[in-house]
Scaffold this motif. Structure first.
Motif, short mmCIF file in Angstrom:
data_model
loop_
_atom_site.label_atom_id
_atom_site.label_comp_id
_atom_site.label_asym_id
_atom_site.label_seq_id
_atom_site.Cartn_x
_atom_site.Cartn_y
_atom_site.Cartn_z
N LEU A 246 -57.60 61.85 19.28
CA LEU A 246 -56.52 61.00 19.37
C LEU A 246 -55.56 61.25 18.18
CD1 LEU A 246 -58.02 57.42 19.99
CD2 LEU A 246 -57.10 59.10 21.69
N LEU A 251 -53.58 54.47 17.55
CA LEU A 251 -54.50 54.52 18.45
C LEU A 251 -55.84 54.99 17.86
CD1 LEU A 251 -52.76 55.99 21.56
CD2 LEU A 251 -53.50 53.57 21.00
N TYR A 254 -57.47 52.03 15.67
CA TYR A 254 -58.31 51.33 16.62
C TYR A 254 -59.57 51.87 17.05
CZ TYR A 254 -55.00 47.49 18.01
OH TYR A 254 -54.46 46.00 17.93
N ALA A 255 -59.53 53.08 17.50
CA ALA A 255 -60.91 53.71 17.90
C ALA A 255 -61.74 53.71 16.71
CB ALA A 255 -60.51 55.32 18.21
N ASP A 294 -63.62 50.50 25.64
CA ASP A 294 -62.39 50.39 24.91
C ASP A 294 -62.09 51.61 24.33
OD1 ASP A 294 -62.51 47.18 24.55
OD2 ASP A 294 -64.50 47.83 24.12
N LEU A 298 -58.41 53.55 24.97
CA LEU A 298 -57.50 54.04 23.86
C LEU A 298 -56.94 55.56 24.15
CD1 LEU A 298 -59.17 52.75 20.97
CD2 LEU A 298 -57.14 51.88 21.69
N ARG A 299 -57.85 56.47 24.87
CA ARG A 299 -57.59 57.89 25.07
C ARG A 299 -56.58 57.85 26.33
NH1 ARG A 299 -62.31 62.12 26.83
NH2 ARG A 299 -60.96 63.92 27.37
N LEU A 301 -54.37 55.60 26.75
CA LEU A 301 -53.13 55.08 26.22
C LEU A 301 -52.36 56.13 25.46
CD1 LEU A 301 -53.78 51.53 24.56
CD2 LEU A 301 -52.36 52.03 26.69
N GLU A 302 -53.15 57.24 24.95
CA GLU A 302 -52.62 58.46 24.34
C GLU A 302 -52.21 59.40 25.44
OE1 GLU A 302 -53.25 61.80 20.88
OE2 GLU A 302 -53.35 59.49 20.86
N GLU A 313 -46.45 49.14 19.75
CA GLU A 313 -47.67 48.97 18.86
C GLU A 313 -47.38 47.78 17.90
OE1 GLU A 313 -48.07 52.58 16.73
OE2 GLU A 313 -48.06 53.89 18.52
N VAL A 317 -51.04 47.45 22.56
CA VAL A 317 -52.60 48.08 22.53
C VAL A 317 -53.84 46.87 22.54
CG1 VAL A 317 -54.19 49.23 21.11
CG2 VAL A 317 -51.51 50.09 21.04
N LEU A 321 -56.35 46.43 25.71
CA LEU A 321 -57.67 46.34 25.35
C LEU A 321 -58.54 45.15 25.88
CD1 LEU A 321 -57.65 47.68 21.81
CD2 LEU A 321 -58.83 49.00 23.48
#
Length: 404
Positions: A246, A251, A254-255, A294, A298-299, A301-302, A313, A317, A321
């Motif tokens: 990411l 993101l 969050y990860a 989750d 996020l991946r 969303l990237e 943001e 996000v 989730l």
């Protein structure tokens, strides 16, 4: 290139000087995809000329090619920064640690050593040309009428899993010794990465199913089932996929938080299981994988941002989730056919509901509660709770767990 969107006739280049190896490659390829268009050559300069004029879907090249060797061909292709990276299988007689370290930075899709094993070669080509194991599913392109919610709905059943949280090249380099890849060292290096853990367990269970083995539920079992070559190839293959890491700061933050929560849950689960003389590593894996959905979201969303989509943001996000994270996780665990026993332990992290539970399921539920507790708070209430009472764990034991 995937099983869904493969070209009608995949184009493959085989650059191999040894006639016997070249013939074996052609035979196996024709059995995996009889419709494939195959070009062959026996020296590197001819391979480069063919690559300059033909759009190939897969390259298989021998490191020891005369003229320009296969490693140089791979290097020239990677310098083009194609996204996703062109699938490239490097073949070589070299299986020493120094050679593997030289190859790693160029991220081949697979590194196969001679003499070639027909079964392993078949599996690798099936993964590339039939199942999409080593390539990326194309993401829908944002445009008029495609909202973020619609995009995520479409990606849920096609998501490629979590981003990598481990530096794969460093992990493999640290696991090498003069005799090759040390599986025990590799396990220690990659066991904290949810994506690598899930992919290895899924692949090992597929292999075990064909060979009549029992369910594989830990990284150690997966590495033993797959062996050094296939394990390394699977791990390396993850690095060349789209959004494997990411780059959007929000993101990535969050990860990191979800990963840390997964690690804390996994460590608590292992410690409690050890205290109660239960299966530690299976509990650890369940804790590590419980936020896989989750992380996979996020991946995606990237992917959305890379394709030009707008992302507010952190509001969108967080909303995404909450709305889609659980669904992504469920879809991945089902699609990758993770063992039912492991899925049940993951489900216990979120709640117990009604019914009779295994002690390991209770361990997972307790581990999750511990991981979510603020520092030095809530232990008394937790000790009075249902899970602690069923496990017969009191406040003194919980206090010791908190201090570890």
């Amino acid at each position: 290139m995937t099983a869904v969107d493969l070209p009608a006739v995949p184009r493959v280049l085989i650059a191999e000087a040894d006639p016997a190896s070249r013939e074996l490659l052609e035979q196996v390829l024709s059995r995996v995809r009889c419709d494939a268009r195959v070009d062959t050559c026996d020296e590197g300069r001819q391979a480069l000329e063919l690559l300059a004029h033909t759009p190939y879907d897969l390259i298989i090249a021998d490191w020891e090619l005369p003229g320009v060797d296969g490693l140089s061909i791979l290097r020239s292709l990677r310098q083009q920064h194609r996204t996703p990276a062109l699938p490239f299988i490097l073949v070589s007689r070299r299986n020493d640690g120094a050679s593997v370290r030289e190859v790693l930075p160029l991220a081949p899709t697979a590194y196969l050593t001679k003499p070639l094993n027909r079964e392993n070669l078949t599996q690798r080509l099936q993964g590339l040309l039939l199942s999409g194991e080593d390539t990326s599913n194309p993401a829908p392109t944002p445009g008029p009428g495609l909202t973020l919610a619609t995009f995520l709905e479409r990606r849920r059943d096609l998501a490629e899993g979590a981003p990598l949280m481990t530096d794969v090249q460093v992990a493999i380099k640290r696991s090498l010794n003069p005799g090759g890849l040390d599986l025990k060292l590799l396990e220690e290096e990659i066991r904290t990465d949810p994506q690598i853990t899930a992919v290895l367990i899924a692949a090992a269970n597929s292999a075990a199913q064909h060979q009549g083995g029992g369910p594989v539920q830990t990284v150690a079992q997966a590495l033993h089932q797959l062996g050094t070559g296939q394990s390394m190839n699977l791990i390396l293959g993850l690095t060349i996929k789209r959004c494997a890491r990411l780059n959007v700061p929000c993101l990535a933050d969050y990860a990191e938080r979800y990963w840390e929560l997964s690690l804390h849950t996994a460590e608590y689960a292992r410690t409690i299981a050890r205290m109660l003389d239960l299966e530690q590593e299976r509990c650890y894996c369940a804790g590590l994988l419980h936020r896989l959905g989750d992380l996979a979201l996020l991946r995606c969303l990237e992917e959305w941002t890379q394709a030009g989509g707008d992302l507010d943001e952190p509001e969108e996000v967080g909303d995404s989730l909450e709305q889609f994270g659980a669904g992504f996780g469920s879809a991945l665990r089902t699609r990758w056919r993770l063992p039912l026993e492991l899925r049940e332990l993951i489900a216990a992290v979120y709640g117990l509901g009604g019914g009779v539970y295994s002690r390991e399921a209770l361990v997972m539920n307790m581990a999750a509660q511990m991981a979510h507790l603020p520092s030095h708070e809530g232990l008394e209430e937790l000790a009075r709770g249902r899970t602690a009472r069923l496990l017969k764990i009191g406040l003194p034991e919980l206090m010791r767990l908190r201090r570890q």
